[in-house]
Design a protein around this motif. Structure first.
Motif, PDB file in Angstrom:
ATOM      1  N   ASN A 110       0.833  -1.206   0.000  1.00  0.00           N
ATOM      2  CA  ASN A 110       0.000   0.000   0.000  1.00  0.00           C
ATOM      3  C   ASN A 110       0.858   1.244   0.000  1.00  0.00           C
ATOM      4  N   ALA A 111       0.225   2.360  -0.325  1.00  0.00           N
ATOM      5  CA  ALA A 111       0.919   3.649  -0.292  1.00  0.00           C
ATOM      6  C   ALA A 111       1.210   4.034   1.155  1.00  0.00           C
ATOM      7  N   THR A 112       2.395   4.580   1.362  1.00  0.00           N
ATOM      8  CA  THR A 112       2.775   5.060   2.685  1.00  0.00           C
ATOM      9  C   THR A 112       2.537   6.567   2.761  1.00  0.00           C
ATOM     10  N   PHE A 113       2.825   7.145   3.907  1.00  0.00           N
ATOM     11  CA  PHE A 113       2.653   8.589   4.075  1.00  0.00           C
ATOM     12  C   PHE A 113       3.572   9.377   3.145  1.00  0.00           C
ATOM     13  N   THR A 114       4.627   8.755   2.634  1.00  0.00           N
ATOM     14  CA  THR A 114       5.540   9.434   1.710  1.00  0.00           C
ATOM     15  C   THR A 114       5.062   9.340   0.258  1.00  0.00           C
ATOM     16  N   GLY A 115       4.015   8.534   0.036  1.00  0.00           N
ATOM     17  CA  GLY A 115       3.519   8.338  -1.322  1.00  0.00           C
ATOM     18  C   GLY A 115       4.115   7.132  -2.011  1.00  0.00           C
ATOM     19  N   ASN A 116       5.118   6.503  -1.395  1.00  0.00           N
ATOM     20  CA  ASN A 116       5.703   5.291  -1.955  1.00  0.00           C
ATOM     21  C   ASN A 116       4.824   4.086  -1.644  1.00  0.00           C
ATOM     22  N   LEU A 117       4.953   3.051  -2.452  1.00  0.00           N
ATOM     23  CA  LEU A 117       4.318   1.777  -2.124  1.00  0.00           C
ATOM     24  C   LEU A 117       5.290   0.973  -1.281  1.00  0.00           C
ATOM     25  N   PHE A 118       4.775   0.312  -0.255  1.00  0.00           N
ATOM     26  CA  PHE A 118       5.615  -0.507   0.601  1.00  0.00           C
ATOM     27  C   PHE A 118       4.793  -1.670   1.118  1.00  0.00           C
ATOM     28  N   GLY A 119       5.410  -2.832   1.228  1.00  0.00           N
ATOM     29  CA  GLY A 119       4.744  -4.005   1.770  1.00  0.00           C
ATOM     30  C   GLY A 119       5.750  -5.057   2.159  1.00  0.00           C
ATOM     31  N   GLY A 120       5.252  -6.123   2.794  1.00  0.00           N
ATOM     32  CA  GLY A 120       6.140  -7.196   3.209  1.00  0.00           C
ATOM     33  C   GLY A 120       5.414  -8.517   3.326  1.00  0.00           C
ATOM     34  N   LEU A 121       6.179  -9.598   3.196  1.00  0.00           N
ATOM     35  CA  LEU A 121       5.622 -10.937   3.322  1.00  0.00           C
ATOM     36  C   LEU A 121       6.715 -11.922   3.713  1.00  0.00           C
ATOM     37  N   THR A 122       6.284 -13.077   4.172  1.00  0.00           N
ATOM     38  CA  THR A 122       7.173 -14.209   4.395  1.00  0.00           C
ATOM     39  C   THR A 122       6.744 -15.275   3.405  1.00  0.00           C
ATOM     40  N   ASP A 123       7.660 -15.726   2.562  1.00  0.00           N
ATOM     41  CA  ASP A 123       7.284 -16.695   1.532  1.00  0.00           C
ATOM     42  C   ASP A 123       7.185 -18.103   2.121  1.00  0.00           C
TER      43      ASP A 123
END
Length: 135
Positions: A110-123
């Motif tokens: 999702n978009a962060t407060f900076t406008g960048n997209l950021f996310g994470g997962l464990t495969d």
């Protein structure tokens, strides 16, 4: 020029993991098994197909791995993450979707407060991934 690469250690499933990463990230995949290295012919039969070194290369993406572990054996820790950054949102979403297969989403992309997209997962192999798209 200096470079930093991610090198993952697996518990006997390096080939499966790296083939999965290739399916998700594309690129060329290379394997070197224990039977391919000098002295490997003397290894126990059940270890000869173990991966000594694997590398996946796709442009600036480089990922390496092995089934070889040290004296302490395999320890699947959570202190290392692989950051996959792309300036292309659709490409990053494709990577995120592919790597989340049979894994666990930690933070939706999702978009962060900076406008960048950021996310994470464990495969599915226990590897932690972070994703960043600077807009």
């Amino acid at each position: 020029m200096n470079a930093l690469f991610s090198y993952l250690t697996f518990n006997g499933n390096c080939r499966e993991a790296m083939e999965f990463y290739q399916m998700c990230l594309g690129g060329k995949l290379f394997f070197q098994t224990l039977e391919d290295v000098p002295g490997g012919e003397n290894a126990p039969a059940d270890l000869k197909r173990s991966i000594v070194h694997a590398s996946l290369e796709n442009g600036p993406i480089s990922l390496m791995g092995s089934d070889m572990v040290g004296e302490d054996g395999f320890l699947n820790g959570n202190s290392i993450s692989i950051l996959l950054a792309s300036p292309f949102e659709m490409e990053l979403r494709k990577y995120f979707e592919g790597l989340s297969y049979r894994g666990r989403e930690i933070l939706p992309l999702n978009a962060t407060f900076t406008g960048n997209l950021f996310g994470g997962l464990t495969d599915q192999f226990g590897t932690h991934w972070l994703f960043l798209c600077r807009r």
